[in-house]
Design a protein around this motif. Structure first.
Motif, short mmCIF file in Angstrom:
data_model
loop_
_atom_site.label_atom_id
_atom_site.label_comp_id
_atom_site.label_asym_id
_atom_site.label_seq_id
_atom_site.Cartn_x
_atom_site.Cartn_y
_atom_site.Cartn_z
N UNK A 79 9.65 -1.95 -0.60
CA UNK A 79 9.45 -1.03 0.52
C UNK A 79 9.88 0.36 0.09
N UNK A 80 9.09 1.36 0.49
CA UNK A 80 9.35 2.74 0.11
C UNK A 80 8.91 3.67 1.23
N UNK A 94 14.45 3.80 2.85
CA UNK A 94 13.26 4.61 3.16
C UNK A 94 13.08 4.91 4.64
N UNK A 95 13.58 4.03 5.50
CA UNK A 95 13.43 4.25 6.94
C UNK A 95 14.30 5.42 7.41
N UNK A 140 1.07 -2.30 3.68
CA UNK A 140 1.03 -1.97 5.11
C UNK A 140 2.14 -0.97 5.43
N UNK A 141 1.98 -0.27 6.55
CA UNK A 141 3.06 0.50 7.15
C UNK A 141 3.68 -0.35 8.23
N UNK A 173 6.44 2.08 3.88
CA UNK A 173 5.34 1.37 3.25
C UNK A 173 5.87 0.12 2.53
N UNK A 174 5.32 -1.03 2.89
CA UNK A 174 5.62 -2.28 2.19
C UNK A 174 4.49 -2.58 1.22
N UNK A 175 4.85 -3.11 0.03
CA UNK A 175 3.81 -3.51 -0.90
C UNK A 175 4.11 -4.88 -1.48
#
Length: 414
Positions: A283-284, A361-362, A263-264, A147-149
């Motif tokens: 990103x998480x 996170x990936x 977004x993902x 997840x990016x924010x």
């Protein structure tokens, strides 16, 4: 990488003379005894693969590997058509999602793996190429999502820019607050008639301990999967308007332009964000549902499939395992610009995460991730899933009804 598989294998196996004529007269495969033909997807051969092809040829006197570069949109269709016509290449780069379909049509051969080979991969990777306890390909490319924010939008909305959502409930609440406080979409939900629409939904399924198929039994109509579809309905009002007009890369472009709060996406988004420097971002791992045991993701792989009838199947398996072995594969993953996730843990991967923390996170989501479900008619399965998602995000169906309909529909494709 994502393939867009346009033609069913069964249909290709029944091609008429007109279609076969486009390939020339179909005759039994008579590959040169010491040549391994390889349909290679992309615009050019990666230099790392060129390097290791030469190394393998040097160790296998009299053998040559002949890659044929074919564009992403055509390469899998070409491999399929040649095989169905009885003139297969030895090996082709394919989306792992189609391996069962190839195998059910007797177009490929198994690629047995030892326990040691299986254990070298991250958990669940081998499942992406396995059904009936048999491996049908060798993973060659891998991707996960995170997840990016947009931290700037979080600030504008009164949210803590350093605290991303950890659960679906928080994700929906944050998206709502961004939309109401800034007028900008809080989330980017892709729901176009495109394979990634199904992939995006499966990320939610696997972040709630859900499953689509278990062995040969469809188990999709479950509380865990229903919760994922309900979450889709809940976040849609705060997402980019007209979700059915967007696929993953188009949603990513919206996010990169500062027009969506979350977004993902893959590491490809990180590379572009690092270049643009348009806003602060983070990103998480993907937020989790109420039944989750921890962060998860859909594990998408592409594979090298060995086609039946080339006459060099055993040697092609040997080469496929060599080119994807830890040394060559790791070099390919860490130097290519495609943003591939590593298939195996290693000290170099540990160093990658240390040098580029956005990779964490990936990789953290892999152990609880799930494979793309393997169906003998993958296109039919995919279309049923896309129809289900679209019916919910457009308000044409309630999640429970849409899920029951899709669950019944995919029975014939397993």
């Amino acid at each position: 990488m994502t393939f867009h598989f346009k033609t069913g294998l069964l249909a290709l196996s029944l091609l008429g003379s007109t279609a076969l004529g486009m390939l020339g007269t179909a005759v039994p495969a008579q590959a040169a005894d010491q040549e391994i033909s390889w349909i290679y997807c992309g615009d050019k051969i990666d230099p790392i693969h060129e390097k290791y092809i030469k190394e393998w040829e040097g160790k296998n006197a009299g053998w040559t590997v002949k890659p044929e570069v074919v564009g992403w949109e055509q390469c899998q269709d070409k491999a399929t058509t040649l095989a169905a016509a009885g003139n297969p290449v030895a090996m082709a780069y394919v989306g792992s999602r189609t391996l069962k379909e190839f195998a059910e049509n007797d177009l490929i051969v198994p690629v047995p793996m030892t326990d040691e080979e299986k254990k070298s991969y991250y958990p669940n990777i081998v499942d992406t190429v396995t059904f009936d306890d048999t491996q049908w390909g060798v993973p060659v490319a891998f991707s996960t999502k995170a997840l990016f924010w947009n931290k700037d939008l979080f600030k504008q909305a009164g949210l803590d820019p350093e605290t991303p959502p950890k659960t679906w409930a928080e994700e929906v609440a944050f998206a709502k607050q961004i939309k109401e406080k800034t007028g900008i979409a809080g989330y980017g939900l892709p729901a176009k008639t495109f394979d990634n629409t199904m992939h995006q939904f499966l990320h939610w399924v696997y972040t709630n301990n859900g499953k689509i198929i278990d062995g040969d039994k469809i188990v999709m109509d479950s509380p865990d999967v229903l919760a994922a579809l309900q979450a889709y309905k809940d976040i849609t009002p705060y997402s980019v308007e007209g979700a059915t007009a967007y696929e993953q890369n188009e949603i990513r472009a919206v996010f990169l332009d500062g027009k969506a709060g979350m977004i993902q996406n893959s590491t490809g988004a990180a590379y572009r964000l690092l270049e643009s420097k348009k806003f602060e971002w983070g990103v998480t791992t993907i937020p989790v549902g109420p039944s989750a045991k921890g962060p998860g993701t859909l594990l998408i792989t592409d594979s090298l499939a060995i086609f039946k009838g080339s006459g060099v199947e055993e040697k092609a398996i040997e080469f496929a395992k060599f080119i994807t072995s830890p040394g060559p594969q790791e070099e390919y993953e860490l130097t290519t610009d495609a943003g591939l996730a590593p298939l195996r843990p290693s000290p170099r991967v540990d160093q990658l995460v240390k040098d580029k923390p956005y990779w964490k996170p990936f990789i953290d989501s892999i152990p609880l991730g799930g494979p793309e479900p393997l169906f003998k008619d993958y296109k039919g399965f995919q279309n049923a899933m896309i129809e289900m998602v679209q019916s919910v995000v457009t308000g044409k169906a309630e999640p429970a009804d849409a899920l029951k309909k899709a669950s019944a529909a995919i029975e014939e494709y397993k």
